[in-house]
Design an enzyme around this catalytic site. Structure first.
Site, PDB file in Angstrom:
ATOM      1  N   TYR A 182       0.707  -1.138   0.111  1.00  0.00           N
ATOM      2  CA  TYR A 182      -0.038   0.021  -0.005  1.00  0.00           C
ATOM      3  C   TYR A 182       0.843   1.226   0.109  1.00  0.00           C
ATOM      4  O   TYR A 182       2.002   1.347   0.300  1.00  0.00           O
ATOM      5  CB  TYR A 182      -0.855  -0.069   1.226  1.00  0.00           C
ATOM      6  CG  TYR A 182      -0.097   0.172   2.633  1.00  0.00           C
ATOM      7  CD1 TYR A 182       0.075   1.554   3.226  1.00  0.00           C
ATOM      8  CD2 TYR A 182       0.540  -1.015   3.232  1.00  0.00           C
ATOM      9  CE1 TYR A 182       0.781   1.722   4.383  1.00  0.00           C
ATOM     10  CE2 TYR A 182       1.148  -0.719   4.261  1.00  0.00           C
ATOM     11  CZ  TYR A 182       1.167   0.395   4.910  1.00  0.00           C
ATOM     12  OH  TYR A 182       1.959   0.638   6.134  1.00  0.00           O
ATOM     13  N   PHE A 192       2.543   9.760   3.195  1.00  0.00           N
ATOM     14  CA  PHE A 192       3.087   9.639   4.639  1.00  0.00           C
ATOM     15  C   PHE A 192       3.368   8.267   5.078  1.00  0.00           C
ATOM     16  O   PHE A 192       4.088   7.911   6.246  1.00  0.00           O
ATOM     17  CB  PHE A 192       1.904  10.122   5.539  1.00  0.00           C
ATOM     18  CG  PHE A 192       0.527   9.379   5.363  1.00  0.00           C
ATOM     19  CD1 PHE A 192       0.334   8.174   5.874  1.00  0.00           C
ATOM     20  CD2 PHE A 192      -0.599   9.870   4.765  1.00  0.00           C
ATOM     21  CE1 PHE A 192      -1.010   7.681   5.744  1.00  0.00           C
ATOM     22  CE2 PHE A 192      -1.715   9.365   4.408  1.00  0.00           C
ATOM     23  CZ  PHE A 192      -2.152   8.158   5.217  1.00  0.00           C
ATOM     24  N   ASP A 193       3.036   7.163   4.397  1.00  0.00           N
ATOM     25  CA  ASP A 193       3.585   5.808   4.560  1.00  0.00           C
ATOM     26  C   ASP A 193       3.362   5.027   3.328  1.00  0.00           C
ATOM     27  O   ASP A 193       2.727   5.344   2.358  1.00  0.00           O
ATOM     28  CB  ASP A 193       2.488   5.315   5.744  1.00  0.00           C
ATOM     29  CG  ASP A 193       2.956   3.938   6.269  1.00  0.00           C
ATOM     30  OD1 ASP A 193       4.377   3.897   5.876  1.00  0.00           O
ATOM     31  OD2 ASP A 193       2.362   3.157   6.853  1.00  0.00           O
ATOM     32  N   ILE A 210      -7.343   1.006  10.905  1.00  0.00           N
ATOM     33  CA  ILE A 210      -8.760   1.782  11.026  1.00  0.00           C
ATOM     34  C   ILE A 210      -9.896   1.376  10.157  1.00  0.00           C
ATOM     35  O   ILE A 210      -9.785   0.582   9.208  1.00  0.00           O
ATOM     36  CB  ILE A 210      -8.088   3.334  10.241  1.00  0.00           C
ATOM     37  CG1 ILE A 210      -7.873   2.826   8.860  1.00  0.00           C
ATOM     38  CG2 ILE A 210      -6.903   3.997  11.122  1.00  0.00           C
ATOM     39  CD1 ILE A 210      -7.115   4.153   7.996  1.00  0.00           C
ATOM     40  N   TYR A 236      -8.333   8.762  11.272  1.00  0.00           N
ATOM     41  CA  TYR A 236      -7.700   9.150  12.436  1.00  0.00           C
ATOM     42  C   TYR A 236      -8.534  10.267  13.181  1.00  0.00           C
ATOM     43  O   TYR A 236      -7.943  10.626  13.968  1.00  0.00           O
ATOM     44  CB  TYR A 236      -6.170   9.593  12.285  1.00  0.00           C
ATOM     45  CG  TYR A 236      -5.471   8.565  11.853  1.00  0.00           C
ATOM     46  CD1 TYR A 236      -5.145   7.420  13.071  1.00  0.00           C
ATOM     47  CD2 TYR A 236      -5.075   7.982  10.476  1.00  0.00           C
ATOM     48  CE1 TYR A 236      -4.214   6.351  12.504  1.00  0.00           C
ATOM     49  CE2 TYR A 236      -4.336   6.918   9.988  1.00  0.00           C
ATOM     50  CZ  TYR A 236      -3.886   6.039  11.351  1.00  0.00           C
ATOM     51  OH  TYR A 236      -3.224   4.871  11.073  1.00  0.00           O
ATOM     52  N   PHE A 254      -5.274   5.905  -0.200  1.00  0.00           N
ATOM     53  CA  PHE A 254      -4.707   4.592   0.077  1.00  0.00           C
ATOM     54  C   PHE A 254      -4.838   4.066  -1.430  1.00  0.00           C
ATOM     55  O   PHE A 254      -5.797   3.906  -1.835  1.00  0.00           O
ATOM     56  CB  PHE A 254      -4.754   3.711   1.046  1.00  0.00           C
ATOM     57  CG  PHE A 254      -4.633   4.269   2.538  1.00  0.00           C
ATOM     58  CD1 PHE A 254      -3.542   3.995   2.903  1.00  0.00           C
ATOM     59  CD2 PHE A 254      -5.641   4.849   3.405  1.00  0.00           C
ATOM     60  CE1 PHE A 254      -2.823   4.364   4.236  1.00  0.00           C
ATOM     61  CE2 PHE A 254      -5.121   5.247   4.498  1.00  0.00           C
ATOM     62  CZ  PHE A 254      -4.016   4.912   4.984  1.00  0.00           C
TER      63      PHE A 254
END
Length: 271
Positions: A182, A192-193, A210, A236, A254
């Site tokens: 992902y 961010f990831d 989540i 979040y 995502f």
């Protein structure tokens, strides 16, 4: 309540930054051991409140580089969304206060904190609320646009799903463990990831992530790839995840590749 807790954390990061970084434990945790370096012993003498070290070791430009790295380490201890609340010009003032305090030049620093702490708290709360409102508006617009893309569907909770590659394998359930690749982004494209950047897929129980992921992945088949646009309340929320670079109220994007349903899958053609 979550916004107040979040802003109080930012206030503490602004008014007491030195407390987060001065312990040797923090440095030993954040810096890897360099097995190629030999330890050197030396003496130190005090000049006022500043310790001046006289010992063998790096010197000149190398010391400057190491001090710069120390600054980078200090910055890593602070919430990543702090930069959204303080301008570059204001950051210079923050640094001036930090330096004056550490060198003993500040006049009654604790007295100044007591006298101005409430005003600072109010300022940060106001700015955090503004950031939250801007993020919520941008996220809503992005969700609406994503829902209009070809092939887009929406889950019951509001996750917009845009298929990228079709799969024919099992569907995971809420109790499944899955293996995925992902990439996570904010609506402005900031990554961010990413498991791709780490070079290996990630495995986790679906019920431990989540809610937006839980909803979206249960609509995906093994072998498929999909873009998930997740509203803040399924991500979040107002508190965000500052250390991960996710501000409060952020809509998340995502790109998810469901590689394998490792347990609890249903339906589909088992690959």
């Amino acid at each position: 309540l979550s916004l107040r807790r979040h802003t109080m954390r930012l206030v503490l990061a602004l008014v007491l930054p030195v407390l987060l970084v001065v312990s040797t434990t923090a440095f030993s945790r954040n810096f890897p051991v360099n097995h190629g370096m030999t330890s050197r012993r030396g003496s130190a003498r005090r000049s006022g409140e500043v310790v001046e070290f006289e010992m063998e070791g790096p010197s000149g430009d190398e010391v400057k580089d190491l001090m710069y790295v120390m600054g980078l380490n200090m910055a890593e201890q602070l919430p990543k969304d702090l930069k959204q609340l303080v301008s570059a010009e204001e950051l210079e003032m923050v640094m001036e206060g930090l330096v004056d305090s550490m060198l003993g030049r500040a006049e009654d620093p604790m007295g100044q904190l007591r006298a101005n702490g409430e005003k600072l708290n109010m300022l940060i709360q106001q700015r955090a609320q503004q950031v939250l409102e801007v993020a919520a508006k941008a996220g809503l617009e992005y969700l609406e646009e994503a829902a209009q893309e070809e092939g887009a569907t929406k889950t019951k909770g509001g996750v917009v799903m845009i298929p990228m590659e079709k799969g024919v394998g099992q569907y995971p359930t809420a109790a499944s463990t899955v293996q995925v690749h992902y990439k996570g982004m904010l609506v402005d494209g900031t990554v961010f990831d990413s498991s791709y950047s780490r070079g290996e897929p990630t495995t986790f129980p679906l019920n431990q992530v989540i809610k937006g992921w839980q909803e979206g992945l249960q609509e995906m088949q093994e072998g498929s790839k999909c873009k998930l646009v997740i509203p803040s309340d399924l991500g979040y929320g107002a508190q965000g995840a500052p250390q991960a670079g996710i501000p409060g109220g952020a809509t998340l994007v995502f790109e998810v590749e469901l590689i394998k349903v490792l347990s609890g899958g249903v339906g589909g053609l088992v690959l």
